[in-house]
Design an enzyme around this catalytic site. Structure first.
Site, PDB file in Angstrom:
ATOM      1  CG  ASP A  13      39.388  34.477  41.407  1.00  0.00           C
ATOM      2  OD1 ASP A  13      38.654  34.609  40.405  1.00  0.00           O
ATOM      3  OD2 ASP A  13      39.699  35.427  42.160  1.00  0.00           O
ATOM      4  CG  ASP A  15      40.040  39.671  37.893  1.00  0.00           C
ATOM      5  OD1 ASP A  15      40.979  40.033  37.172  1.00  0.00           O
ATOM      6  OD2 ASP A  15      38.911  39.384  37.434  1.00  0.00           O
ATOM      7  N   GLY A  50      34.463  39.117  42.576  1.00  0.00           N
ATOM      8  CA  GLY A  50      33.999  37.824  42.095  1.00  0.00           C
ATOM      9  C   GLY A  50      32.694  37.862  41.325  1.00  0.00           C
TER      10      GLY A  50
END
Ligand code: G6P
Ligand code: MG
Length: 227
Positions: A13, A15, A50
């Site tokens: 992922d 961020d 997310g």
């Protein structure tokens, strides 16, 4: 990329895992909410981790959702993104979490394929600012999929792009929605953050700075044994 039955991949992922853009997202939403006179704080922001920009707006507007026409909501999404991109423009390679460039180097040396799998539509521009774009074999982001995390689509897209089956992929995630997405994709997942946020991960580190190549490689090996 050569087809290789033994290939393995780690899907990062972006961020909150590679860099602290989670905080920049928070500040941009806070500014928008303040301008609209909406209640917003870090606790509400936790629910946005997310999620895609449109899904986030729904949570930010909450019971004021119906007060805005479709075109006004689109303008709010653009405004939030302007605030966010202004802060991204000031980023530099020093903004990657400590040890991330070295970690990517160690994993590459161990012959692991590397991808970013993010709900953001700005993943490439952030990776460019960090000068990390070329360190990944593939990028899958919010521009590539219709449904954002917790839907598994972005992880499955990243796995396809690095030509590695889900059972040989390990995900690194800081968001509860991302951990659900990885599980739905049938991938092992390492959570980054406090236990209450990442409890459903297979393993956990408190901070991205704590990620170690040898630990990740061991988890990947375990995932393969369970195939
Ligand atoms: C990431 C972040 C979210 C953000 C989303 C969309 O998943 O965790 O906080 O809202 O991406 O990002 P974007 O850059 O497209 O607004
Ligand atoms: Mg994240």
């Amino acid at each position: 990329m050569p087809a290789d039955g033994r290939a393995r991949a780690i899907l990062f992922d972006l961020d909150g895992v590679i860099t602290d853009t989670a905080d920049l997202h928070y500040r941009s939403w806070q500014r928008l909410a303040d301008e609209l006179g909406l209640p917003f704080d870090r606790a509400i922001n936790e629910h946005l981790r997310g999620l895609s920009r449109p899904k986030s707006l729904r949570i930010v507007l909450a019971d004021r959702w119906e007060d805005f026409a479709e075109s006004e909501r689109a303008a709010l999404l653009e405004r939030k993104n302007r605030y966010y991109l202004d802060s991204v423009a000031a980023m530099s390679p020093a903004d990657a979490f400590g040890g991330i460039p070295e970690l990517l180097g160690d994993l590459r040396a161990a012959d692991v394929r590397l991808a970013v799998a993010s709900s953001s539509r700005n993943a490439r521009v952030v990776l460019e600012r960090l000068q990390l774009l070329a360190r990944f074999d593939a990028i899958a982001d919010g521009n590539d999929v219709e449904h954002s995390k917790p839907d598994p689509a972005v992880f499955l897209c990243a796995a396809r792009r690095v030509e590695v089956p889900p059972s040989r992929c390990l995900v690194i995630e800081d968001a509860a929605s991302g951990i659900e997405a990885a599980r739905a994709a049938r991938m092992k997942v390492v959570g980054v953050g406090p236990p209450e946020r990442v409890a459903r991960a297979d393993a956990r580190v408190e901070r991205a700075e704590d990620l170690r190549a040898d630990t990740l490689l061991r988890l990947l090996a375990k995932a393969r044994q369970a195939e």
